[in-house]
Design a protein around this motif. Structure first.
Motif, PDB file in Angstrom:
ATOM      1  N   GLU A  21       0.824  -1.218   0.000  1.00  0.00           N
ATOM      2  CA  GLU A  21       0.000   0.000   0.000  1.00  0.00           C
ATOM      3  C   GLU A  21       0.855   1.263   0.000  1.00  0.00           C
ATOM      4  OE1 GLU A  21      -2.731  -0.699   3.214  1.00  0.00           O
ATOM      5  OE2 GLU A  21      -4.073  -1.873   1.930  1.00  0.00           O
ATOM      6  N   ALA A  22       2.054   1.176   0.567  1.00  0.00           N
ATOM      7  CA  ALA A  22       2.943   2.339   0.626  1.00  0.00           C
ATOM      8  C   ALA A  22       3.580   2.685  -0.724  1.00  0.00           C
ATOM      9  CB  ALA A  22       4.037   2.099   1.658  1.00  0.00           C
ATOM     10  N   LEU A  23       3.514   1.751  -1.686  1.00  0.00           N
ATOM     11  CA  LEU A  23       4.148   1.996  -2.988  1.00  0.00           C
ATOM     12  C   LEU A  23       3.402   3.068  -3.784  1.00  0.00           C
ATOM     13  CD1 LEU A  23       4.831  -1.707  -4.011  1.00  0.00           C
ATOM     14  CD2 LEU A  23       6.569  -0.036  -3.336  1.00  0.00           C
ATOM     15  N   VAL A  24       4.164   3.915  -4.435  1.00  0.00           N
ATOM     16  CA  VAL A  24       3.601   5.024  -5.219  1.00  0.00           C
ATOM     17  C   VAL A  24       3.350   4.549  -6.646  1.00  0.00           C
ATOM     18  CG1 VAL A  24       4.046   7.405  -5.948  1.00  0.00           C
ATOM     19  CG2 VAL A  24       5.174   6.501  -3.902  1.00  0.00           C
ATOM     20  N   THR A  25       2.161   4.806  -7.184  1.00  0.00           N
ATOM     21  CA  THR A  25       1.966   4.475  -8.602  1.00  0.00           C
ATOM     22  C   THR A  25       1.685   5.717  -9.446  1.00  0.00           C
ATOM     23  OG1 THR A  25      -0.329   3.953  -8.132  1.00  0.00           O
ATOM     24  CG2 THR A  25       1.173   2.102  -8.304  1.00  0.00           C
ATOM     25  N   GLU A  26       1.528   6.858  -8.793  1.00  0.00           N
ATOM     26  CA  GLU A  26       1.274   8.101  -9.539  1.00  0.00           C
ATOM     27  C   GLU A  26       2.601   8.799  -9.824  1.00  0.00           C
ATOM     28  OE1 GLU A  26      -2.138   8.637 -10.189  1.00  0.00           O
ATOM     29  OE2 GLU A  26      -2.073   6.650  -9.268  1.00  0.00           O
ATOM     30  N   GLY A  27       2.543   9.736 -10.758  1.00  0.00           N
ATOM     31  CA  GLY A  27       3.671  10.654 -10.933  1.00  0.00           C
ATOM     32  C   GLY A  27       4.854  10.125 -11.704  1.00  0.00           C
ATOM     33  N   ALA A  28       4.650   9.085 -12.532  1.00  0.00           N
ATOM     34  CA  ALA A  28       5.756   8.567 -13.350  1.00  0.00           C
ATOM     35  C   ALA A  28       6.267   9.628 -14.321  1.00  0.00           C
ATOM     36  CB  ALA A  28       5.309   7.331 -14.112  1.00  0.00           C
ATOM     37  N   GLU A  29       5.419  10.610 -14.575  1.00  0.00           N
ATOM     38  CA  GLU A  29       5.812  11.672 -15.509  1.00  0.00           C
ATOM     39  C   GLU A  29       6.954  12.497 -14.912  1.00  0.00           C
ATOM     40  OE1 GLU A  29       3.691  14.348 -18.848  1.00  0.00           O
ATOM     41  OE2 GLU A  29       2.445  13.440 -17.292  1.00  0.00           O
ATOM     42  N   GLU A  30       6.850  12.752 -13.618  1.00  0.00           N
ATOM     43  CA  GLU A  30       7.875  13.536 -12.923  1.00  0.00           C
ATOM     44  C   GLU A  30       9.070  12.667 -12.510  1.00  0.00           C
ATOM     45  OE1 GLU A  30       9.012  16.625 -12.267  1.00  0.00           O
ATOM     46  OE2 GLU A  30       7.507  16.811 -13.854  1.00  0.00           O
ATOM     47  N   SER A  31       8.770  11.556 -11.812  1.00  0.00           N
ATOM     48  CA  SER A  31       9.850  10.772 -11.203  1.00  0.00           C
ATOM     49  C   SER A  31      10.766  10.129 -12.249  1.00  0.00           C
ATOM     50  CB  SER A  31       9.273   9.700 -10.276  1.00  0.00           C
ATOM     51  OG  SER A  31       8.366   8.887 -10.981  1.00  0.00           O
ATOM     52  N   LEU A  32      10.254   9.892 -13.442  1.00  0.00           N
ATOM     53  CA  LEU A  32      11.076   9.232 -14.466  1.00  0.00           C
ATOM     54  C   LEU A  32      11.385  10.160 -15.644  1.00  0.00           C
ATOM     55  CD1 LEU A  32       9.218   5.858 -14.141  1.00  0.00           C
ATOM     56  CD2 LEU A  32      11.630   6.202 -13.632  1.00  0.00           C
ATOM     57  N   LYS A  33      11.320  11.453 -15.374  1.00  0.00           N
ATOM     58  CA  LYS A  33      11.533  12.462 -16.413  1.00  0.00           C
ATOM     59  C   LYS A  33      12.892  12.290 -17.096  1.00  0.00           C
ATOM     60  CE  LYS A  33      11.288  17.482 -17.140  1.00  0.00           C
ATOM     61  NZ  LYS A  33      12.639  17.626 -17.725  1.00  0.00           N
ATOM     62  N   TYR A  34      13.905  11.882 -16.310  1.00  0.00           N
ATOM     63  CA  TYR A  34      15.247  11.720 -16.894  1.00  0.00           C
ATOM     64  C   TYR A  34      15.269  10.692 -18.030  1.00  0.00           C
ATOM     65  CZ  TYR A  34      15.461   7.731 -13.645  1.00  0.00           C
ATOM     66  OH  TYR A  34      15.198   6.567 -12.967  1.00  0.00           O
ATOM     67  N   VAL A  35      14.388   9.683 -17.957  1.00  0.00           N
ATOM     68  CA  VAL A  35      14.319   8.682 -19.038  1.00  0.00           C
ATOM     69  C   VAL A  35      13.737   9.324 -20.305  1.00  0.00           C
ATOM     70  CG1 VAL A  35      13.430   6.438 -19.780  1.00  0.00           C
ATOM     71  CG2 VAL A  35      14.054   6.786 -17.383  1.00  0.00           C
TER      72      VAL A  35
END
Length: 343
Positions: A109-123
């Motif tokens: 439940e603690a795992l984040v699934t939102e915000g891949a746009e920000e957190s993986l921006k470097y990719v």
């Protein structure tokens, strides 16, 4: 349709006729290239992954030096656990380590699934920069790890030959396993869509540890999530699925929305064609260890491999990643042998 000077890979994934198969190699950007080793000695692993200029430089090296028909972005499948909030460290020669593993409902439940746009921006930045630098020379491949393989690392905390802890978790707490797999699947779909938006022409999903599962367990814990990803991405870009060691799933997966399926060297091309019934493009399946054979042997084996797959809907590749001890001229010989082939 595309402004690519060489679109062999995309044509092959669409099932169009080509005069020869396209060729690229898993792990082609990396540890067997002297120029990569120079960068590795200067920057740690995740610095190389998270710095778009470095990732781009590494991605382009095999295009210039080995002559492959596609670039695959330099990154790692474990950027997903990182984006979900888990720490991942990488020690040279030791492989990945996840100090805090997923063990129970609370940790899922603690795992984040939102915000891949920000957190993986470097990719996405690395993809966009690579796309620009490639200037239409060859297509660009994006990728992600498959949900089952990511679960393996999240539960086990490090690499394993048998994945006992991960399998025990799945078999003894299937509801939790599926809750985790669903979370990984949802962020992975978003991540791959954003990769395509940033410039990936096609995406590959690596299920490196799928082969640890029996056919029945693969159908339960791996297949539904692989096919869900293929279906979600199909409108955006062709998807290649690579469940290593899971030859038994080829027939089922060939009926999915995947455009291509990678196979390892433990399955004959004839059987692979038979199981997949011509429904899908096949990719593989040269044993990377064979790249250590003398160059004339490599060339002979490559020709035999392509002959065995037969014409069309085939991408020449290895059955797993290229190993660090392969001489660059042997990798080149593999690529040249494919480029000299005519159907």
């Amino acid at each position: 349709m595309s402004n690519l000077k060489n679109d062999l890979l995309l044509k092959t994934l669409r099932g169009e006729s080509t005069e020869r198969p396209p060729v690229w190699m898993m792990r082609q950007a990396g540890r067997y290239l002297p120029d990569y080793i120079k960068l590795r000695n200067k920057y740690d692993f995740f610095t190389r992954v998270q710095t778009p200029e470095l990732a781009t430089e590494i991605t382009l090296q095999p295009i210039d030096q080995v002559g492959v028909d596609a670039a695959i972005i330099f990154s790692d499948i474990l950027v997903i656990p990182q984006a979900m909030g888990l720490e991942v460290t990488m020690e040279e020669g030791r492989g990945p380590l996840l100090p805090k593993t997923v063990t129970d409902k609370a940790s899922i439940e603690a795992l984040v699934t939102e915000g891949a746009e920000e957190s993986l921006k470097y990719v996405y930045d690395a993809l966009a920069l690579t796309k620009k630098e490639l200037n239409g020379r060859v297509p660009l491949i994006g990728f992600a790890g498959a949900p089952w393989t990511i679960l393996c690392y999240m539960v086990e905390g490090k690499g394993s030959k048998t994945w006992d802890k991960a399998k025990q978790f799945a078999y003894t707490q299937p509801e939790l396993a599926h809750a985790l797999l669903k979370k990984i699947t949802s962020i992975t779909i978003e991540y791959l869509k954003l990769q395509v938006k940033a410039g990936a022409d096609t995406v590959q999903v690596f299920d490196s540890w799928a082969g640890s599962l029996s056919p029945a367990d693969f159908k339960t814990f791996a297949q539904p999530y692989l096919t869900e990803i293929a279906t979600a991405l199909k409108p955006h870009a062709p998807v290649i699925l690579f469940p290593k060691g899971s030859w038994y799933a080829l027939e089922d997966l060939s009926k999915s929305d995947a455009a291509g399926i990678g196979i390892d060297w433990c399955l004959t091309p004839q059987l692979a064609r038979q199981f997949s019934g011509g429904r899908v493009t096949l990719q593989g399946n040269f044993d990377p260890a064979k790249l250590l054979a003398p160059i004339p042997e490599i060339k002979k084996s490559v020709k035999e491999m392509i002959d065995a797959f037969g014409p069309q809907r085939y991408i020449a590749n290895l059955g797993h990643g290229i190993t660090p001890n392969v001489p660059v001229d042997h990798a080149k010989a593999f690529v040249e042998a494919v480029k000299e082939y005519r159907y």
